[in-house]
Design a protein around this motif. Structure first.
Motif, mmCIF file in Angstrom:
data_model
loop_
_atom_site.group_PDB
_atom_site.id
_atom_site.type_symbol
_atom_site.label_atom_id
_atom_site.label_comp_id
_atom_site.label_asym_id
_atom_site.label_seq_id
_atom_site.Cartn_x
_atom_site.Cartn_y
_atom_site.Cartn_z
ATOM 1 N N ASP A 130 -5.020 2.417 4.608
ATOM 2 C CA ASP A 130 -5.644 1.443 3.719
ATOM 3 C C ASP A 130 -6.456 0.446 4.528
ATOM 4 O OD1 ASP A 130 -4.838 2.209 1.085
ATOM 5 O OD2 ASP A 130 -2.808 1.590 1.595
ATOM 6 N N GLY A 180 -7.140 -4.662 -2.900
ATOM 7 C CA GLY A 180 -6.278 -3.484 -2.974
ATOM 8 C C GLY A 180 -5.681 -3.328 -4.355
ATOM 9 N N SER A 197 0.841 -1.193 0.000
ATOM 10 C CA SER A 197 0.000 0.000 0.000
ATOM 11 C C SER A 197 0.877 1.244 0.000
ATOM 12 C CB SER A 197 -0.900 0.012 1.229
ATOM 13 O OG SER A 197 -0.116 0.181 2.408
ATOM 14 N N ARG A 246 -6.174 8.637 -3.354
ATOM 15 C CA ARG A 246 -4.769 8.336 -3.050
ATOM 16 C C ARG A 246 -3.856 8.915 -4.129
ATOM 17 N NH1 ARG A 246 -3.492 2.347 -1.250
ATOM 18 N NH2 ARG A 246 -3.790 1.980 -3.460
#
Length: 320
Positions: free
Chosen positions: A296, A71, A36, A188
C-alpha cells in the motif's frame, strides 16, 4: 443443526466481526483509517488473500470505503443506526448462486469471479464453472465463447464495481488519483485481475472502456494532444497493475507453498543476517523490514511520484 455440529466461521469472518464490533462501539469512527491488507495480514497472522477478503467484506457491508489520499476508512454512511441493521454478507459463492432454471450471463460471471477470488485465475475453467453452477458445460457457451472470453468478461464485470463518479473532484490531479485508487482497490479485492488485463492488446469491453474514457475527460482542462492523453490514460492503470501483480504473486505463493510472507522471512532471516553483518550493505541493513513489504505504501509512493512528474511535464510544456 445444533451449535456443536456447526462449522466454525472462516478466519476472515472472525476478523470482520472484530472490526464491526469496534465500529459499533465507536472505537473506529467515520473517517478513521482502517489497517491496510498487508497490516491486517501481519497483525492477525493470516494470508494476504484472507486479509483481502476482510476488506472486501467490510466494503460490501458498507462499513468502510476508499478515500482519496487516505486509503480505506470507516464509511461516513456507517452511522450507528445503519450499522445496527447491516445484514451479514453472504459468501461470494452464495451471492453467485443460481436458482434452478435461471442461468444467465450475470450468474456465470459472478460464479467465475467467486472461484477466481478464492482459488486464483488458474482454477477457473469451463468444466469447473459448470460444476459449480450445476449445469452441463455446453450450456455455458450461450453466454461466453470460451475461457478467454470468460476471463475478459470477468474483468469487465469487476471494473463495473467501481464506476467512476460524474463529474468527480475538481482538478486533473485529484481525478487521476481517484481513478487510480479505485482500480487499486479492485486489484486488492480481486487479486487475479492484473493477470486478466493487457495493455498491448486492450480489452474492448464497456466497463473498462468507461474507465479509460473518464480518465481522458479528466485531462480535458489541460488541452493536451490526444496522443499524450491516451498515453497517460494507459500509463496510470499500468502503474496500478504493476504493483498489484506483486500482491497477486504473493497470494499465489502462499496458496502453493502454504508459507505466508512472514513465515518465509523467518526462514530467510539467518541468510539475511549473514549477508548484512558483512558490512558490505550498510544502507540496506538500516532499512525497516516492513517498508519493503508495505505494498500500500509502495503504491502511494509510486502514484504520488508519477503525478508529480506529470505536473512538472505540464509546467514545462513538454507535452505540447
Amino acid at each position: 443443526m445444533t451449535s456443536a455440529t456447526q462449522r466454525p466461521d472462516p478466519p476472515y469472518r472472525r476478523i470482520v466481526e472484530e472490526f464491526r464490533t469496534r465500529i459499533l462501539a465507536g472505537d473506529l469512527r467515520p473517517g478513521d483509517r482502517v489497517p491496510s491488507i498487508r497490516q491486517i495480514a501481519q497483525r492477525w497472522g493470516v494470508a494476504v488473500a484472507t486479509a483481502t477478503k476482510v476488506v472486501a467484506a467490510l466494503r460490501d457491508e458498507g462499513l468502510v470505503e476508499p478515500k482519496v489520499g487516505a486509503g480505506t476508512v470507516v464509511s461516513a454512511r456507517a452511522s450507528r443506526k445503519e450499522r445496527s441493521s447491516v445484514p451479514a454478507v453472504l459468501s461470494a459463492a452464495r451471492r453467485a448462486g443460481v436458482p434452478k432454471g435461471s442461468l444467465n450471463r450475470k450468474h456465470v460471471l459472478r460464479t467465475a469471479i467467486a472461484i477466481a477470488d478464492a482459488e486464483g485465475l488458474g482454477a477457473v475453467s469451463m468444466r469447473r464453472l459448470a460444476a459449480e453452477l450445476g449445469v452441463g458445460p455446453m450450456s455455458l457457451y450461450r453466454h461466453v465463447t470460451g475461457k478467454d472470453d470468460l476471463v475478459t468478461q470477468m474483468a469487465d464485470e469487476v471494473f463495473g464495481e467501481a464506476e467512476p463518479p460524474f463529474p468527480g473532484p475538481e482538478g486533473w490531479r485529484a481525478k487521476l488519483e481517484l481513478i487510480a485508487r479505485r482500480q487499486w482497490e479492485l486489484s486488492r479485492r480481486h487479486l487475479w485481475l492484473p493477470r486478466a488485463v493487457s495493455f498491448t492488446r486492450p480489452l474492448l469491453v464497456p466497463n473498462m472502456m468507461a474507465h479509460t474514457e473518464w480518465t481522458l475527460r479528466a485531462l480535458d482542462e489541460l488541452e493536451l494532444p490526444m496522443e499524450t492523453r491516451i498515453r497517460e490514460a494507459l500509463t496510470l492503470p499500468a502503474l496500478v497493475h504493476t504493483v498489484a501483480l506483486s500482491m497477486a504473486e504473493e497470494a499465489e505463493a502462499e496458496q502453493e507453498t502454504g508459507v505466508t510472507l512472514d513465515g518465509w522471512r523467518l526462514l530467510q532471516r539467518k541468510r539475511a543476517e549473514e549477508l548484512l553483518s558483512t558490512g558490505r550493505f550498510p544502507l540496506l541493513a538500516m532499512l525497516p523490514e516492513e517498508t519493503v513489504s508495505d505494498l500500500d505504501g509502495m503504491f502511494d509512493y509510486i502514484l504520488a511520484r508519477h503525478l508529480d512528474g506529470f505536473a512538472v511535464m505540464l509546467s514545462r510544456g513538454a507535452a505540447m
